[in-house]
Motif scaffolding. Structure first.
Motif, PDB file in Angstrom:
ATOM      1  N   GLN A 328       0.824  -1.213   0.000  1.00 51.93           N
ATOM      2  CA  GLN A 328       0.000   0.000   0.000  1.00 51.93           C
ATOM      3  C   GLN A 328       0.854   1.258   0.000  1.00 51.93           C
ATOM      4  N   HIS A 329       1.950   1.245   0.755  1.00 47.82           N
ATOM      5  CA  HIS A 329       2.790   2.443   0.798  1.00 47.82           C
ATOM      6  C   HIS A 329       3.531   2.635  -0.527  1.00 47.82           C
ATOM      7  N   ARG A 330       3.982   1.560  -1.135  1.00 47.97           N
ATOM      8  CA  ARG A 330       4.595   1.688  -2.466  1.00 47.97           C
ATOM      9  C   ARG A 330       3.591   2.268  -3.458  1.00 47.97           C
ATOM     10  N   SER A 331       2.423   1.640  -3.514  1.00 48.76           N
ATOM     11  CA  SER A 331       1.417   2.075  -4.483  1.00 48.76           C
ATOM     12  C   SER A 331       0.935   3.483  -4.181  1.00 48.76           C
ATOM     13  N   GLY A 332       0.993   3.883  -2.914  1.00 46.78           N
ATOM     14  CA  GLY A 332       0.526   5.206  -2.530  1.00 46.78           C
ATOM     15  C   GLY A 332       1.372   6.348  -3.038  1.00 46.78           C
TER      16      GLY A 332
END
Length: 596
Positions: A328-332
């Motif tokens: 989620q943090h990468r994609s965010g």
């Protein structure tokens, strides 16, 4: 929704940046019931948290005044887990507090602490930094926190996961007790709740729920790839989307260096971000992305938090993340501030189950497909050429004169073909990639498990060498992608590969005798998820016939050695006599020596 009432100076800064609508987290922290209270906020990444707490502490710092007083001791402290996030917060607060005369100082690891100490001595209203560097300045007397009115912990869950608990507790214990404490976290584990109870006073809990299917502004895609084709898939994805800015995540520094070198050789403008780079190198790389000198960033998870690029619309996971939170943090990094973005996971056959588990835990439903093909990219190139501003703008007079000169000696088709060649020469060439297909199928497991051969059938060689690899029907092995992969890894042609037989758990194939040594040497040097080894029996029957069952093992007497002399019988034991067990006599205890 429109912004709630904010301080006039901060409202002017928002207007200059054309901030018209507030995000849900910004509206929540600016509500009337949240004014002047400690806040415990959980919201997903990319939701505008930095501007949210910048506005939330505005009334605490400014009060009724139009501008901040002359900068002496800091009145607000922002703590962030990483250098990149701290510097990003510094940039956001600089423009937000510029109309109010705010002086913002950043204190992060990797920068010269003497320079930071001089800036602190010159006066600051807000200090932004990482936990370790802030504690160092406090202990050495460079940072006086006695006048703080507000403390913000950004990404508090990440700071605890990174082992900063002791530093955070030291900072919070040092600051005044009457301060206002705002704690922002993407998740709310028990450790965060415990810290909130200890260091906050009657905190208001704000939870901004995201879409149950993941970030609404991010489209998730899962791309099936053949092992050893990660780099080719990355090239085609970059060419397919043609994003203004893209970031590619790898799990190790070596993978970052290797992929960056590969993309540079292919003609992409690439920068790298990893823990081995100095802070100045990281800053230069990010600035190159912001001003357009670079379009692609290859990074480790050090860039998963704190990077906010306005034109970043594509995230590629070249290697799968370790857990759903990292995903989620990468994609965010994309899909921020209401803009759309795409997150693509490259999924080799052996990682299909792990990828499905990651996305299920992250509550995202991806679109599964194969990698973009060269034909699809060529078709998109034709459409992009027709929409290029070069053909949309009205030509100048000197351009028309040059075109008329060219038409005298060349036909219109020749001139147009030359234009296409020049346009394509500026683009990296697409790669030939293969889609391994969907592993899940409707095949009846009870059906006959006969070996599957390539279509059309390839005739065995007279004296070919047989090899095998541990991938079969269970991994959806298919000659359509196995044959090109074997040719590429083994440095052979299609004509030098003979019969291919696919079993349930393995695949056996034949290589021409003239190319067997070359193939064996090449696959030993190649790197990949699939191991290819030669069969011990080089005959043609090796891949299809099982070794015959051996007969029963001969009795032990048949293996008795005749050259060993017979052991003499024991004197106290007669053959056929059963000897009773007799315990050994107990040892006598030694008396202790007399005391002197």
């Amino acid at each position: 929704m429109a912004f709630p009432s904010t301080h006039p100076s901060l409202a002017r800064a928002l207007a200059e940046r054309e901030y018209i609508e507030a995000t849900p987290v910004q509206s929540a922290v600016l509500a009337d019931n949240a004014a002047d209270r400690d806040l415990l906020v959980s919201a997903q990444t990319g939701s505008g948290k930095t501007v949210a707490y910048g506005l939330a502490i505005g009334g605490t710092l400014l009060g009724e005044a139009e501008r901040l007083d002359f900068a002496t001791l800091p009145v607000a402290l922002i703590v962030a887990p990483t250098r990149e996030l701290a510097l990003q917060v510094h940039r956001e607060l600089e423009w937000l507090y510029k109309p109010a005369g705010g002086r913002i100082v950043a204190c992060v690891g990797g920068m010269d602490p003497k320079v930071e100490r001089r800036k602190l001595q010159s006066g600051a209203h807000i200090v932004v930094g990482t936990p370790g560097r802030l504690r160092d300045h406090i202990e050495r007397g460079g940072l006086d926190v006695s006048q703080l009115r507000a403390v913000v912990l950004d990404e508090a869950d990440e700071m605890l996961d990174m082992g900063f608990r002791e530093d955070l507790e030291f900072i919070l214990e040092t600051t005044p007790r009457e301060r206002r404490t705002l704690l922002f976290s993407a998740t709310m584990p028990r450790s965060i709740e415990t810290m909130a109870k200890r260091y906050q006073r009657d905190a208001m809990r704000i939870e901004v729920k995201g879409d149950s299917g993941g970030h609404a502004d991010i489209e998730y895609r899962a791309v099936r790839i053949v092992p050893n084709e990660i780099e080719h898939a990355v090239v085609n994805l970059l060419r397919f989307f043609e994003a203004p800015s893209a970031i590619i995540f790898c799990n190790t520094r070596n993978a970052v260096r290797h992929l960056q070198t590969t993309l540079l050789e292919r003609g992409f403008s690439v920068v790298a971000l990893s823990g081995e780079l100095s802070q100045n190198d990281r800053n230069h790389a990010l600035q190159a992305l912001r001003d357009g000198r670079a379009r692609v960033c290859v990074a480790t998870d050090v860039a998963a938090r704190g990077i906010d690029l306005p034109n970043l619309s594509l995230v590629i996971h070249a290697e799968l993340p370790s857990d759903p939170e990292v995903l989620q943090h990468r994609s965010g990094r994309t899909g921020r501030a209401g803009k759309k973005g795409t997150s693509v996971l490259l999924v080799p056959l052996s990682r299909r189950r792990k990828a499905e588990g990651l996305m299920a835990s992250a509550r995202v439903v991806p679109v599964w497909s194969g990698p973009p093909t060269a034909e699809e990219i060529l078709e998109l190139d034709q459409q992009r050429l027709m929409q290029d501003p070069m053909l949309q703008e009205a030509p100048a007079e000197e351009d028309i004169a040059m075109a008329q000169t060219l038409l005298v000696s060349r036909s219109a088709e020749e001139i147009a073909a030359a234009l296409v060649r020049v346009w394509r020469s500026q683009l990296p060439a697409a790669e030939e990639v293969f889609d391994p297909g969907d592993r899940r199928d409707s095949r009846d497991p009870r059906q006959e498990r006969a070996p599957q051969e390539a279509r059309p059938q390839r005739e065995p060689f007279a004296n070919g060498a047989w090899f095998h690899m541990r991938i079969g029907r269970r991994e959806n092995a298919d000659p359509k992608w196995l044959l090109p992969m074997l040719c590429r890894r083994g440095n052979v042609t299609r004509q030098e590969i003979g019969a291919i037989r696919i079993f349930e758990r393995e695949t056996k194939f034949e290589v021409a005798a003239s190319a067997a040594d070359r193939f064996a040497h090449a696959v030993r040097k190649a790197d990949g998820d699939i191991e290819i080894v030669p069969l011990r029996d080089g005959g043609a029957a090796a891949p299809t016939e099982r070794p015959a069952k051996q007969g029963p093992r001969p009795k032990r007497e048949e293996h008795a050695r005749t050259d060993r002399p017979a052991r003499p019988p024991r004197k106290d034991f007669k053959p056929g006599e059963r000897k009773e067990f007799q315990p050994k006599p107990a040892k006598k205890k030694r008396r202790p020596p007399p005391a002197r």
